[in-house]
Design a protein around this motif. Structure first.
Motif, PDB file in Angstrom:
ATOM      1  N   ILE A 127     -17.277 -12.488  13.213  1.00  0.00           N
ATOM      2  CA  ILE A 127     -18.087 -13.215  14.202  1.00  0.00           C
ATOM      3  C   ILE A 127     -19.565 -13.113  13.856  1.00  0.00           C
ATOM      4  O   ILE A 127     -20.302 -14.103  13.919  1.00  0.00           O
ATOM      5  CB  ILE A 127     -17.823 -12.682  15.625  1.00  0.00           C
ATOM      6  CG1 ILE A 127     -16.361 -12.940  16.015  1.00  0.00           C
ATOM      7  CG2 ILE A 127     -18.768 -13.341  16.635  1.00  0.00           C
ATOM      8  CD1 ILE A 127     -15.966 -12.338  17.347  1.00  0.00           C
ATOM      9  N   GLN A 128     -20.013 -11.922  13.465  1.00  0.00           N
ATOM     10  CA  GLN A 128     -21.424 -11.727  13.143  1.00  0.00           C
ATOM     11  C   GLN A 128     -21.859 -12.541  11.935  1.00  0.00           C
ATOM     12  O   GLN A 128     -23.000 -12.999  11.855  1.00  0.00           O
ATOM     13  CB  GLN A 128     -21.699 -10.241  12.914  1.00  0.00           C
ATOM     14  CG  GLN A 128     -21.604  -9.398  14.171  1.00  0.00           C
ATOM     15  CD  GLN A 128     -21.792  -7.919  13.904  1.00  0.00           C
ATOM     16  OE1 GLN A 128     -21.561  -7.436  12.787  1.00  0.00           O
ATOM     17  NE2 GLN A 128     -22.216  -7.174  14.912  1.00  0.00           N
ATOM     18  N   GLN A 129     -20.960 -12.742  10.991  1.00  0.00           N
ATOM     19  CA  GLN A 129     -21.292 -13.482   9.783  1.00  0.00           C
ATOM     20  C   GLN A 129     -20.918 -14.958   9.881  1.00  0.00           C
ATOM     21  O   GLN A 129     -21.171 -15.723   8.962  1.00  0.00           O
ATOM     22  CB  GLN A 129     -20.573 -12.852   8.583  1.00  0.00           C
ATOM     23  CG  GLN A 129     -21.026 -11.433   8.289  1.00  0.00           C
ATOM     24  CD  GLN A 129     -20.163 -10.742   7.252  1.00  0.00           C
ATOM     25  OE1 GLN A 129     -19.357 -11.378   6.578  1.00  0.00           O
ATOM     26  NE2 GLN A 129     -20.324  -9.427   7.126  1.00  0.00           N
ATOM     27  N   GLY A 130     -20.336 -15.357  10.989  1.00  0.00           N
ATOM     28  CA  GLY A 130     -19.927 -16.740  11.177  1.00  0.00           C
ATOM     29  C   GLY A 130     -21.085 -17.639  11.546  1.00  0.00           C
ATOM     30  O   GLY A 130     -22.233 -17.208  11.683  1.00  0.00           O
ATOM     31  N   THR A 131     -20.775 -18.910  11.727  1.00  0.00           N
ATOM     32  CA  THR A 131     -21.814 -19.902  12.012  1.00  0.00           C
ATOM     33  C   THR A 131     -21.779 -20.412  13.451  1.00  0.00           C
ATOM     34  O   THR A 131     -22.518 -21.330  13.793  1.00  0.00           O
ATOM     35  CB  THR A 131     -21.662 -21.105  11.061  1.00  0.00           C
ATOM     36  OG1 THR A 131     -20.343 -21.673  11.229  1.00  0.00           O
ATOM     37  CG2 THR A 131     -21.848 -20.676   9.616  1.00  0.00           C
TER      38      THR A 131
END
Length: 441
Positions: free
Chosen positions: A16-20
């Motif tokens: 989630i943290q690295q998602g867009t």
């Protein structure tokens, strides 16, 4: 909890943290990965639009065989029920606890939980209450309309205004208390604190709230303007059939007051941004690590631009302050910014990268990524790397065919034209070119 389960939770958080997805954010403390704080930004077009809704998520020993415990914390101290399925007590009702085929599955995870909650924040949340999904009578239609109206008001008042006022120390009379943001450098002096002193609460999204508030300020004000014409000051909220004492949304409409408080919040954030420069100079004079780091990063970016012969960018520091970068961008030939000259101010916090830069395009430019007051919406690939920030700024300015995402709508007027009809797009391009031509006058 098994090591395998802990590793899975870590992967789900990182995804989630690295998602867009700009509508979701999660964070946890390293020593307590089972307790996660989550943020859902209200979906565009709904009465929750661009509101900040927080949830605490506690993973059980049985995860992923059983779901985590989810608790809504944006409830105005347990006094506001924001949805038929999001109670004032913080209880959240999920569809997987219903009929056969809807139960929790170990194939689900943190992201699916947040998406399930987000799906409850629909354009017509009245229909989320069991038995009301097919409501069609005139009285039901009236309830639906009135329910949406009060959710919109309280989303602005509680999830946005109260949230930012608390973070910024804004009092009921509009005054702002001095904020203790923590030291930006180690001066090796005894600060008088003992190990027994209470540590600050874990609040991972405070900077995100401030930056998104600046992004969405015009949208908030438009929502207030449109709703104000339909609700009299002092008009009581209507109670819904499914609401009960202690689990309701009570209150009165007062949009002029919300408008006033929005303006104070914006002023406080802008004042805080200005003060970063003052704090930064102090850090520079004391040769603090963050000041040295930003000075070095500036020098490296300038050298990189020179080596690449990137003549469309001129980068400097305002009065030698490494916390205020000045960027002059010369529109590249054969682009929609061809011939323009744009001055950009990058304000950095002494707590960078925990607090992200605030970027202001000082030259007026009609652009879907730039608010009417010059605030730029952009997305760096590496939050701690100022080279990535500069590259993302230029990319946002030059991008001619971005995918449609209403969560990047920082200029509602420009965005409506940009993603409108063919004639609307032509009008957008004319207004953009006109502002480009004026940039050299």
């Amino acid at each position: 909890m098994s090591n395998q389960a802990i590793l899975r939770i870590g992967r789900e958080i990182s995804q989630i943290q690295q998602g867009t997805d700009l509508s979701l954010a999660v964070a946890c403390q390293e020593a307590d990965i089972r307790n996660v704080k989550a943020l859902i930004v209200g979906p565009p077009g709904s009465p929750y639009e661009f509101g900040f809704f927080d949830f605490s998520i506690k993973f059980t020993e049985e995860y992923p065989a059983s779901p985590p415990h989810v608790h809504a914390t944006t409830t105005n101290g347990g006094r506001c029920r924001f949805n038929p399925n999001i109670y004032a007590s913080g209880k959240v009702c999920f569809t997987w606890r219903g009929e056969s085929g809807e139960q929790w599955s170990s194939a689900q995870g943190l992201e699916s939980i947040l998406i399930s909650i987000q799906s409850l924040m629909s354009c017509n949340p009245y229909e989320n209450e069991p038995g009301f999904e097919n409501a069609k009578s005139p009285s039901d239609v009236k309830y639906m309309k009135n329910y949406v109206a009060k959710i919109r008001h309280e989303s602005l008042r509680i999830s946005v205004i109260q949230r930012l006022e608390s973070i910024l120390g804004i009092q009921s009379d509009g005054t702002v208390l001095p904020q203790n943001n923590g030291s930006c450098y180690d001066d090796d002096e005894d600060d008088g604190l003992s190990l027994d002193d209470e540590r600050p609460a874990f609040e991972p999204f405070n900077d995100l709230y401030k930056l998104r508030f600046l992004w969405y300020y015009e949208s908030y004000m438009l929502s207030i303007q449109e709703a104000q014409a339909k609700a009299k000051v002092g008009q009581q909220f209507e109670s819904m059939p499914f609401e009960s004492p202690g689990n309701t949304m009570e209150g009165k409409f007062n949009y002029p007051e919300l408008r006033r408080r929005m303006g104070i919040i914006k002023g406080a954030i802008m004042a805080e941004t200005t003060n970063w420069a003052v704090e930064g100079l102090n850090a520079k004079n004391k040769e603090a690590g963050i000041a040295v780091n930003l000075q070095r990063q500036h020098e490296q970016v300038v050298e990189d631009l020179r080596l690449r012969k990137h003549f469309t960018i001129d980068l400097g520091l305002e009065e030698g302050n490494p916390f205020v970068w000045t960027l002059t961008y010369f529109g590249r030939p054969m682009t929609h910014l061809d011939g323009g000259v744009f001055n950009i101010r990058i304000s950095l916090s002494p707590r960078f990268p925990d607090e992200q830069p605030r970027v202001f395009v000082q030259t007026p430019l009609f652009h879907n990524r730039i608010s009417k007051e010059g605030i730029l919406c952009y997305f760096p690939k590496k939050l701690e790397d100022m080279k990535a920030h500069v590259e993302a700024i230029i990319e946002a300015l030059e991008e001619e065919s971005p995918p449609y995402d209403p969560r990047t709508t920082v200029n509602p007027e420009a965005s409506k034209l940009f993603w409108g009809s063919a004639d609307d797009k032509k009008k957008y391009n004319r207004m953009l070119r006109r502002s480009v031509q004026r940039s050299t006058e």
